[in-house]
Design a protein around this motif. Sequence first.
Motif, PDB file in Angstrom:
ATOM      1  N   PRO A   1      -0.534   3.244  10.589  1.00  0.00           N
ATOM      2  CA  PRO A   1      -1.138   4.567  10.349  1.00  0.00           C
ATOM      3  C   PRO A   1      -1.337   4.902   8.871  1.00  0.00           C
ATOM      4  CG  PRO A   1       0.601   4.740  11.984  1.00  0.00           C
ATOM      5  CD  PRO A   1       0.669   3.348  11.427  1.00  0.00           C
ATOM      6  N   LEU A   2      -0.369   4.571   8.021  1.00  0.00           N
ATOM      7  CA  LEU A   2      -0.511   4.878   6.603  1.00  0.00           C
ATOM      8  C   LEU A   2      -1.606   4.037   5.967  1.00  0.00           C
ATOM      9  CD1 LEU A   2       0.292   6.317   4.013  1.00  0.00           C
ATOM     10  CD2 LEU A   2       2.042   4.548   3.680  1.00  0.00           C
ATOM     11  N   THR A   3      -1.605   2.755   6.263  1.00  0.00           N
ATOM     12  CA  THR A   3      -2.650   1.878   5.725  1.00  0.00           C
ATOM     13  C   THR A   3      -4.019   2.368   6.178  1.00  0.00           C
ATOM     14  OG1 THR A   3      -1.126   0.001   5.700  1.00  0.00           O
ATOM     15  CG2 THR A   3      -3.477  -0.512   5.627  1.00  0.00           C
ATOM     16  N   GLN A   4      -4.131   2.804   7.417  1.00  0.00           N
ATOM     17  CA  GLN A   4      -5.404   3.312   7.912  1.00  0.00           C
ATOM     18  C   GLN A   4      -5.839   4.555   7.131  1.00  0.00           C
ATOM     19  OE1 GLN A   4      -5.723   4.975  11.968  1.00  0.00           O
ATOM     20  NE2 GLN A   4      -7.483   3.586  12.223  1.00  0.00           N
ATOM     21  N   LYS A   5      -4.920   5.455   6.839  1.00  0.00           N
ATOM     22  CA  LYS A   5      -5.264   6.664   6.075  1.00  0.00           C
ATOM     23  C   LYS A   5      -5.744   6.315   4.676  1.00  0.00           C
ATOM     24  CE  LYS A   5      -1.972   9.439   8.658  1.00  0.00           C
ATOM     25  NZ  LYS A   5      -0.627  10.046   8.632  1.00  0.00           N
TER      26      LYS A   5
ATOM     27  N   PHE B   1       0.261  10.950   1.653  1.00  0.00           N
ATOM     28  CA  PHE B   1      -0.234  11.194   3.009  1.00  0.00           C
ATOM     29  C   PHE B   1       0.845  11.781   3.922  1.00  0.00           C
ATOM     30  CE2 PHE B   1      -3.794   8.407   1.797  1.00  0.00           C
ATOM     31  CZ  PHE B   1      -4.837   9.203   2.246  1.00  0.00           C
ATOM     32  N   GLY B   2       2.109  11.669   3.524  1.00  0.00           N
ATOM     33  CA  GLY B   2       3.190  12.243   4.311  1.00  0.00           C
ATOM     34  C   GLY B   2       3.081  13.750   4.456  1.00  0.00           C
TER      35      GLY B   2
ATOM     36  N   ILE C   1       0.837  -1.197   0.000  1.00  0.00           N
ATOM     37  CA  ILE C   1       0.000   0.000   0.000  1.00  0.00           C
ATOM     38  C   ILE C   1       0.875   1.253   0.000  1.00  0.00           C
ATOM     39  CG2 ILE C   1      -1.557   1.376   1.461  1.00  0.00           C
ATOM     40  CD1 ILE C   1      -3.095  -1.180   2.028  1.00  0.00           C
ATOM     41  N   ALA C   2       1.925   1.266   0.815  1.00  0.00           N
ATOM     42  CA  ALA C   2       2.811   2.431   0.908  1.00  0.00           C
ATOM     43  C   ALA C   2       3.464   2.748  -0.433  1.00  0.00           C
ATOM     44  CB  ALA C   2       3.874   2.200   1.976  1.00  0.00           C
ATOM     45  N   SER C   3       3.779   1.720  -1.205  1.00  0.00           N
ATOM     46  CA  SER C   3       4.490   1.939  -2.468  1.00  0.00           C
ATOM     47  C   SER C   3       3.560   2.156  -3.661  1.00  0.00           C
ATOM     48  CB  SER C   3       5.435   0.775  -2.752  1.00  0.00           C
ATOM     49  OG  SER C   3       4.707  -0.414  -2.965  1.00  0.00           O
ATOM     50  N   MET C   4       2.274   1.930  -3.499  1.00  0.00           N
ATOM     51  CA  MET C   4       1.327   2.203  -4.583  1.00  0.00           C
ATOM     52  C   MET C   4       1.275   3.705  -4.827  1.00  0.00           C
ATOM     53  SD  MET C   4      -1.906  -0.286  -3.683  1.00  0.00           S
ATOM     54  CE  MET C   4      -2.953   0.564  -4.829  1.00  0.00           C
TER      55      MET C   4
END
Length: 120
Positions: free
Chosen positions: A93-97, A66-67, A11-14
Motif C-alpha cells: 500500500p505505501l509503495t502504491q501511494k 503518507f501515514g 521507498i518507506a525510508s526515503m
Amino acid sequence: MNNKLSHDERIASMTFASVYPHYVNKVEKKGRSVEELHQVICWLTGYSLAKIQKHIDKNSTFEEFFGGATLNENASLITGTICGYRVEEIENPLTQKVRYLDKLVDELAKGRQMEKILRS
C-alpha cells in the motif's frame, strides 16, 4: 522476494524532502508551475500547503508522509506504468501511494490537463 521487500523498505525510508526538489525540477523544466505541483500533492494526500511544508521541514519519510494523509477517494483511478511498475498492480500500500504521486507528477510534467490529472 527479498528484492521486492527491500525495494518497499527503501521507498518507506526515503524522505519526502529529498524527493520533493526533483518533483519541482521535473515540472518546472516542462513548463508547469510549483503551484500546480502543490495542487496535485494536496489533491492526492488531503494536505494543506502548510502541512506539506511541515513534512519537508521535519524531513518525514514517505511512511510518515503518507501515514497522516487522507488519500483522495479517486486515487484508485490512477493507472498506468511508472518506473516500470503498473501502479494499479502494486501490492504494498505505501509503495502504491508513492507511485501514485510519481505518476501524477509525471502526468503534470507531460502537459496533461489538470482536470484529467485530478481525475475529475
